[in-house]
Structures are given as structure tokens and as C-alpha cells.
Design a protein around this motif. Structure first.
Motif, PDB file in Angstrom:
ATOM      1  N   ALA A 101     -47.533   5.183  58.771  1.00  0.00           N
ATOM      2  CA  ALA A 101     -47.724   6.628  58.591  1.00  0.00           C
ATOM      3  C   ALA A 101     -46.435   7.417  58.796  1.00  0.00           C
ATOM      4  O   ALA A 101     -46.437   8.642  58.617  1.00  0.00           O
ATOM      5  N   ALA A 102     -45.341   6.754  59.149  1.00  0.00           N
ATOM      6  CA  ALA A 102     -44.107   7.453  59.512  1.00  0.00           C
ATOM      7  C   ALA A 102     -43.591   8.338  58.380  1.00  0.00           C
ATOM      8  O   ALA A 102     -43.218   9.497  58.608  1.00  0.00           O
ATOM      9  N   ARG A 103     -43.545   7.818  57.150  1.00  0.00           N
ATOM     10  CA  ARG A 103     -43.028   8.616  56.029  1.00  0.00           C
ATOM     11  C   ARG A 103     -43.927   9.834  55.778  1.00  0.00           C
ATOM     12  O   ARG A 103     -43.424  10.930  55.503  1.00  0.00           O
ATOM     13  N   SER A 104     -45.231   9.640  55.888  1.00  0.00           N
ATOM     14  CA  SER A 104     -46.152  10.766  55.701  1.00  0.00           C
ATOM     15  C   SER A 104     -45.954  11.817  56.778  1.00  0.00           C
ATOM     16  O   SER A 104     -46.054  13.019  56.520  1.00  0.00           O
ATOM     17  N   LEU A 105     -45.652  11.372  58.003  1.00  0.00           N
ATOM     18  CA  LEU A 105     -45.398  12.323  59.085  1.00  0.00           C
ATOM     19  C   LEU A 105     -44.113  13.109  58.841  1.00  0.00           C
ATOM     20  O   LEU A 105     -44.011  14.279  59.227  1.00  0.00           O
ATOM     21  N   ASP A 106     -43.115  12.473  58.212  1.00  0.00           N
ATOM     22  CA  ASP A 106     -41.899  13.206  57.848  1.00  0.00           C
ATOM     23  C   ASP A 106     -42.224  14.321  56.858  1.00  0.00           C
ATOM     24  O   ASP A 106     -41.692  15.442  56.969  1.00  0.00           O
ATOM     25  N   LEU A 107     -43.091  14.033  55.891  1.00  0.00           N
ATOM     26  CA  LEU A 107     -43.504  15.059  54.937  1.00  0.00           C
ATOM     27  C   LEU A 107     -44.335  16.140  55.628  1.00  0.00           C
ATOM     28  O   LEU A 107     -44.186  17.330  55.349  1.00  0.00           O
ATOM     29  N   PHE A 108     -45.205  15.730  56.542  1.00  0.00           N
ATOM     30  CA  PHE A 108     -46.056  16.670  57.270  1.00  0.00           C
ATOM     31  C   PHE A 108     -45.213  17.645  58.089  1.00  0.00           C
ATOM     32  O   PHE A 108     -45.579  18.800  58.278  1.00  0.00           O
ATOM     33  N   ALA A 109     -44.062  17.173  58.584  1.00  0.00           N
ATOM     34  CA  ALA A 109     -43.184  18.024  59.394  1.00  0.00           C
ATOM     35  C   ALA A 109     -42.586  19.167  58.579  1.00  0.00           C
ATOM     36  O   ALA A 109     -42.121  20.161  59.157  1.00  0.00           O
ATOM     37  N   LEU A 110     -42.596  19.055  57.259  1.00  0.00           N
ATOM     38  CA  LEU A 110     -42.087  20.127  56.397  1.00  0.00           C
ATOM     39  C   LEU A 110     -43.058  21.292  56.287  1.00  0.00           C
ATOM     40  O   LEU A 110     -42.701  22.341  55.746  1.00  0.00           O
ATOM     41  N   GLY A 111     -44.274  21.101  56.783  1.00  0.00           N
ATOM     42  CA  GLY A 111     -45.304  22.132  56.665  1.00  0.00           C
ATOM     43  C   GLY A 111     -46.450  21.619  55.809  1.00  0.00           C
ATOM     44  O   GLY A 111     -46.235  20.846  54.868  1.00  0.00           O
ATOM     45  N   GLU A 112     -47.664  22.046  56.150  1.00  0.00           N
ATOM     46  CA  GLU A 112     -48.832  21.521  55.445  1.00  0.00           C
ATOM     47  C   GLU A 112     -48.798  21.879  53.959  1.00  0.00           C
ATOM     48  O   GLU A 112     -49.130  21.047  53.102  1.00  0.00           O
ATOM     49  N   THR A 155     -46.218  22.543  51.968  1.00  0.00           N
ATOM     50  CA  THR A 155     -45.203  21.744  51.277  1.00  0.00           C
ATOM     51  C   THR A 155     -45.650  20.301  51.148  1.00  0.00           C
ATOM     52  O   THR A 155     -45.457  19.674  50.086  1.00  0.00           O
ATOM     53  N   ALA A 156     -46.236  19.747  52.203  1.00  0.00           N
ATOM     54  CA  ALA A 156     -46.697  18.358  52.164  1.00  0.00           C
ATOM     55  C   ALA A 156     -47.763  18.169  51.087  1.00  0.00           C
ATOM     56  O   ALA A 156     -47.774  17.153  50.372  1.00  0.00           O
ATOM     57  N   ARG A 157     -48.669  19.132  50.960  1.00  0.00           N
ATOM     58  CA  ARG A 157     -49.700  19.037  49.919  1.00  0.00           C
ATOM     59  C   ARG A 157     -49.076  19.074  48.527  1.00  0.00           C
ATOM     60  O   ARG A 157     -49.474  18.313  47.640  1.00  0.00           O
ATOM     61  N   HIS A 158     -48.082  19.934  48.338  1.00  0.00           N
ATOM     62  CA  HIS A 158     -47.422  20.022  47.038  1.00  0.00           C
ATOM     63  C   HIS A 158     -46.690  18.725  46.697  1.00  0.00           C
ATOM     64  O   HIS A 158     -46.523  18.394  45.514  1.00  0.00           O
ATOM     65  N   LEU A 159     -46.262  18.001  47.725  1.00  0.00           N
ATOM     66  CA  LEU A 159     -45.575  16.728  47.500  1.00  0.00           C
ATOM     67  C   LEU A 159     -46.544  15.563  47.349  1.00  0.00           C
ATOM     68  O   LEU A 159     -46.122  14.405  47.254  1.00  0.00           O
ATOM     69  N   GLY A 160     -47.845  15.859  47.354  1.00  0.00           N
ATOM     70  CA  GLY A 160     -48.856  14.831  47.094  1.00  0.00           C
ATOM     71  C   GLY A 160     -49.451  14.184  48.319  1.00  0.00           C
ATOM     72  O   GLY A 160     -50.163  13.176  48.198  1.00  0.00           O
ATOM     73  N   LEU A 161     -49.208  14.722  49.516  1.00  0.00           N
ATOM     74  CA  LEU A 161     -49.749  14.126  50.735  1.00  0.00           C
ATOM     75  C   LEU A 161     -51.177  14.589  50.980  1.00  0.00           C
ATOM     76  O   LEU A 161     -51.475  15.781  50.887  1.00  0.00           O
TER      77      LEU A 161
END
Length: 357
Positions: free
Chosen positions: A232-243, A245-251
Motif C-alpha cells: 500500500a506504500a505507493r497508494s499512501l504516497d498518492l493519498f498524501a497529495l490530498g484525497e 488529487t488521489a482520486r483524479h490519479l485513479g486511486l
């Protein structure tokens, strides 16, 4: 110098720093383990410890002492305690990384926000009421349920407007810890003398009485939790950008939340079920590692696991040897270290945010 070279240089420095810090922590952990196995009322030399360990895996050497009591002390008392401490330290530290990531707050920790209290309450309930539904897994299962209820409660109560407020997080943790403490007091009132002693054991936190069958339960739970955290580490890096932004990046943010929260409950229940409430490991270690190697979650999880194991191994060594003929609660030692650190972190966070009024 090209733009690619400029970008690559800091990344290379971060990798080198990660390798150096992790290697240093691993070496310190190995030294601490040898010293811990050799120290105590029955003192042994490092070579004698090495001989006993080699003899335990079927390799005969001249290093092992002739007395069978030395082998019994190492293989049946000190080694299980040390292995359990390493597993508990790694589990608590990684759970701290996950909680701080999903809450978006450096003050999140299983002990501070009440997750450890919830897990301890579930484990104590299984013993007080004589539950044996899952055999040896009953106590960890009840600890998991208690920890899961606590972490979901804290998450949903402290979230507001897509973020976690510091004051709300701390107040929620105080409330959950109070509820857990009241439940433990009630179980102490209902229980027998033996269950009361076990409840006190959980409240203080200790590795005394560690057994290999307990480790056979804790080890797979800790391993699964750490493996899930690494994936889950890479997903957590995306999550740290903000919810957003993370959703827009496909998370899939909702799925990540559930996976991380369940993983935290698994790691905390693995630690609490057989070692009790050991506070501040998940707060101190991830924060120090983040200061040393940066916020990227994959190296942070690896370094925190090793650092957490080192912290508990050192604390247990102090607990066994600081006072002659006595075994201090390990939770007391970690709190002596973590309490002042938490106060410093609290003041530092408040100053950075400009006050919480």
C-alpha cells in the motif's frame, strides 16, 4: 547539467540515506539482541550465546557451555522474549506509519488515539468470560475486534471536511482511552485473581512470560500486516497529495482507507494480545524515521519496522537489567521516552499551524 540529472541527484541522496540509516539500525538491532541474550541474572558471553543458538539448530560447537541450564535460559526464556519484542516493535511502528498516513497527522498513534486500549479490552474480555471459540486464536481475535472498533470510531469521529483535525483527534483518543480504561476496570472487578493479574499485565505492558506458541500466532499476523503496508506504500504516497488529487490519479480512496484501517487493527492486535499496551512506539519511531529519510512511505515502512524492533529490544533490555532481581514493565519505559517526545511534537505542531484556537 540536465533537468533529469538535477532531479535524480536528490533521489539518489535519499536512497543512499535510506540504505545507510537502515543498515545502521539493523546493525544496532543485531548487537542489542546479542547483548540482551547474554545479559541477566544468568550472565553469558557472546560466544556462549552463539554456541547455544547454533546448537539449537543442530550445529555442535565447542562454544556452547556444558550446563543444560544455560541452554534452557537462552532458548526457552530469553530468546522467545526477544523475538516477541522484535515482532511487537515492528508491528507497532508500522501501525504508526499507517495511522499517520491515513489520518494525515503526525500525532496519530495506536496508544494515543485509543486503538491499543480497544484491543486490550477485547483481549481481556476473552479471558474474563472464558471465551475459547477460536482456540488459541480467541484472544488475538477479540483483540482484533476491539482494535477495529476503536480505530473506526476514531477515524470517523475525528474526520471533518476531508481532513483530520488535531484537537478532535486528541480529544477522541482521550475519550476512547477513557472508555477502554473503564471497561478494563469493570473486567478487573468481575474477574478472578488470575484474570486480574493478566489485566494488570496488559495495562502495564510486558514481554515477561513470552512463549513460542504465542510467537507462532504473532509472527504471521505481523508479517501479513507489514506485507500489506509495503504493497500500500505507493497508494499512501498518492493519498498524501490530498484525497481529491488521489482520486483524479485513479486511486480508490475508500478501499485504501478500509485496507489500511483493518491492517492497523491486525498489527495492533498482534502486539497487544500477548504483550499488553506498549505506548508511543508508533508515534516516536515513524516520526524520527521521517525526519531522517523523508516522507516516502516504502522506505519509511521498512526503516520504521527495524527502528521499532530496535526500540523494544532496547527497552526490554533495560526492563530486565536496570533493577537487580526485578522485571520492570516495558510500557513504563517506552512511556518515559515517548511522553516528553509527544509533548515536544505537540508544541511543534501547534507552532507550525499557528495555534488551534
Amino acid at each position: 547539467m540536465t533537468a533529469e540529472a538535477v532531479t535524480a541527484t536528490p533521489a539518489r541522496h535519499r536512497r543512499l540515506r535510506f540504505v545507510f540509516i537502515t543498515t545502521l539500525l539493523a546493525a544496532a538491532l543485531a548487537i542489542t539482541c546479542v547483548v540482551s541474550l547474554a545479559s541477566g541474572q544468568y550472565a553469558l558471553s557472546p560466544t556462549e550465546v552463539a554456541g547455544i543458538l547454533l546448537q539449537g539448530v543442530g550445529i555442535d560447537t565447542a562454544w556452547a557451555p556444558d550446563t543444560p541450564s544455560a541452554s534452557g535460559v537462552i532458548l526457552n526464556i530469553r530468546l522467545p522474549r526477544l523475538v516477541l519484542g522484535v515482532l511487537v516493535g515492528a508491528a507497532l511502528a508500522v501501525s504508526g506509519v499507517l495511522m499517520q498516513a491515513i489520518f494525515g497527522n503526525p500525532l496519530a498513534d495506536a496508544g494515543v488515539v485509543g486503538v491499543s486500549s480497544g484491543a486490550a479490552l477485547g483481549a481481556a474480555a476473552s479471558l474474563t468470560f472464558g471465551l475459547a471459540t477460536f482456540g488459541m486464536w480467541t484472544t488475538p481475535a477479540m483483540a482484533f475486534i476491539g482494535g477495529l472498533v476503536a480505530v473506526f470510531s476514531v477515524y470517523f469521529i475525528s474526520r471533518s471536511g476531508g481532513r483530520t483535525e488535531v484537537v478532535t483527534l486528541l480529544l477522541t483518543g482521550i475519550a476512547i482511552n477513557a472508555i477502554g480504561g473503564a471497561g478494563m476496570a469493570f473486567l478487573t472487578f468481575l474477574g478472578t485473581t488470575s484474570t486480574r493479574e493478566q489485566i494488570v499485565f496488559w495495562q502495564l505492558g510486558s514481554l515477561n512470560g513470552a512463549l513460542w506458541p504465542n510467537i507462532a500466532i504473532v509472527a504471521p499476523l505481523t508479517a501479513v500486516g507489514i506485507v500489506v503496508a509495503l504493497f500500500a506504500a505507493r497508494s499512501l504516497d498518492l493519498f498524501a497529495l490530498g484525497e481529491r488529487t488521489a482520486r483524479h490519479l485513479g486511486l480508490n480512496v475508500e478501499l485504501l482507507r478500509v485496507v489500511v484501517i483493518v491492517t492497523v487493527a491486525v498489527l495492533v492486535c498482534a502486539a497487544v494480545a500477548f504483550a499488553g499496551i506498549i505506548g508511543f512506539v508508533g508515534l516516536v519511531v515513524p516520526h524520527l524515521m521521517r525526519m531522517l529519510i523523508g516522507p516516502a512511505h516504502l522506505p519509511l515502512i521498512v526503516a520504521s519496522a527495524v527502528g521499532g524492533a530496535l526500540l523494544i529490544a532496547l527497552a526490554d533490555l533495560v526492563a530486565r537489567t536496570a533493577v537487580p532481581l526485578a522485571d520492570m514493565p516495558i510500557g513504563m519505559i517506552t512511556s518515559l521516552v515517548g511522553g516528553p517526545f509527544f509533548l515536544w511534537l505537540l508544541v511543534r505542531t501547534r507552532r507550525r499551524s499557528g495555534g488551534w484556537a
